[in-house]
Scaffold this active site. Structure first.
Site, short mmCIF file in Angstrom:
data_model
loop_
_atom_site.label_atom_id
_atom_site.label_comp_id
_atom_site.label_asym_id
_atom_site.label_seq_id
_atom_site.Cartn_x
_atom_site.Cartn_y
_atom_site.Cartn_z
N SER A 143 10.46 -0.49 35.91
CA SER A 143 10.62 0.67 35.04
C SER A 143 12.05 1.20 35.02
O SER A 143 12.32 2.22 34.41
CB SER A 143 9.68 1.80 35.50
N TYR A 144 12.97 0.50 35.68
CA TYR A 144 14.37 0.93 35.69
C TYR A 144 15.04 0.48 34.40
O TYR A 144 15.44 -0.67 34.23
CB TYR A 144 15.10 0.31 36.88
N GLY A 145 15.18 1.42 33.48
CA GLY A 145 15.69 1.16 32.16
C GLY A 145 14.84 1.91 31.16
O GLY A 145 13.60 1.88 31.24
N LYS A 177 9.92 -2.95 42.37
CA LYS A 177 8.72 -2.13 42.41
C LYS A 177 8.03 -2.22 41.06
O LYS A 177 8.68 -2.10 40.02
CB LYS A 177 9.09 -0.68 42.72
#
Length: 366
Positions: A143-145, A177
């Site tokens: 979910s990084y972005g 993650k």
């Protein structure tokens, strides 16, 4: 700073995750709202300033092999001495991935960090500097972005590692993650697809991609208890089938950690390798809970993330640093800087830094 601060440190004395630390909460978007936003964090800084001189150990991430050998192999204990000028402490555990790790929360995050693809060259220089300096573990998340930049951090990490010399690339371990979206995990195939997608981004050259290290990003137990059990079962099954080599959790308190460890062990005979939680001089409640002791008893390694409080202890505590920051973080830094207790904390940290050659406030925070 080279935008490299947004990382996690293999910290000792770590505790609850941001969603359970102080007044921190989980946002609707599914990422942790840092506890430093909570007013009582700043109020509590005055009470806890003296602890900044206290000794802290370090905990690393345990490496395991597949199957029974992986479950049995915990590695040799390593003790690191940390000196703060007047006190020192020796602490625990296995440090297979080193004392310091790097996180990638900012890579692709327009909302909080004002990311732009034009930063990628600078980010890669930071990545290379970290590897050259001995950092061998990089943490990420699928979910990084934000928006059309979903999973941008994983894409960049995979590309940057592949551009290293082979002998250097072999030293670098990447972990991620998987976000606990409400729609995820209800079928086992959806979790396998998520894991394989992350594995392909982190190692695009692999013929049979798998994840070296995979964590549940947050627990949905507070709003969807059944999903937590479904997700943990999926992680256990993926471990036993070789899709992931190490299982961890993130943003959990003591009860959640015990619950996750028990389910993985009893139903799947899978070890819980690590817990990742927020820890900084402005988020010390984890130190004051029984979570660290529980992690020790369960032989679960702890990683502390956002150790510089989103960059406040990097350059954000200085006026010129705040001037280079935009959006939410700039507002946060200005708010923190206006709190007398926080300023007193920074002053004490500055005095500690003077006791050491070439140290700054950021070194004391770490």
């Amino acid at each position: 700073e080279l935008r490299a601060e947004k990382g996690c440190v293999h910290g000792g004395e770590c505790g609850r995750g941001a969603n359970r630390c102080g007044e921190g909460e989980m946002s609707a978007a599914g990422f942790a709202v840092p506890a430093v936003y909570a007013p009582r964090r700043a109020q509590g800084a005055e009470r806890t300033r003296g602890r900044q001189r206290a000794q802290r150990g370090t905990i690393g991430v345990g490496a395991r092999g597949r199957g029974e050998e992986r479950r049995a192999a915990l590695g040799a204990a390593v003790v690191r001495q940390v000196t703060t000028g007047t006190q020192s402490a020796a602490r625990y555990s296995e440090l297979a991935f080193g004392n310091l790790a790097a996180g990638t929360w900012s890579w692709g995050n327009r909302l909080l960090y004002g990311y732009d693809p034009a930063f990628d060259g600078e980010i890669q220089r930071a990545f290379n500097a970290l590897v050259a300096g001995g950092v061998v573990f990089f943490d990420s998340g699928d979910s990084y972005g934000t928006g059309d930049l979903a999973a941008r951090a994983e894409v960049l990490l995979g590309a940057f590692r592949n551009q290293l010399a082979p002998q250097e690339a072999a030293k670098v371990a990447l972990g991620t993650k998987l976000a606990s979206y409400p729609w995820r995990g209800w079928t086992y195939s959806s979790m396998v697809n998520a894991a394989l997608g992350s594995a392909a981004r982190l190692d695009p050259r692999a013929e049979a991609p798998s994840l070296d290290f995979c964590m549940m990003h947050w627990s949905p137990a507070s709003y969807l208890p059944l999903q937590e059990r479904v997700l943990l079962d999926a992680y256990g099954k993926m471990y036993n089938e070789g899709y992931i080599k190490n299982v961890g959790v993130s943003n959990m308190g003591p009860r959640g950690l015990a619950r996750a460890q028990q389910r993985l062990a009893e139903r799947h005979r899978v070890p819980l390798s690590s817990l990742q939680v927020q820890l900084s001089p402005l988020c010390l409640e984890p130190v004051e809970t029984e979570l660290l002791q529980l992690a020790r008893e369960l032989n679960i390694s702890v990683l502390g993330y956002s150790p510089l409080a989103l960059g406040y202890f990097g350059s954000g505590h200085r006026s010129e640093g705040r001037a280079r920051t935009t959006g939410i973080r700039r507002a946060l830094f200005n708010w923190l800087d206006g709190d007398p207790a926080v300023r007193a904390l920074v002053q004490e940290m500055s005095e500690i830094a003077k006791m050491h050659d070439r140290w700054e406030v950021s070194d004391v925070a770490l």
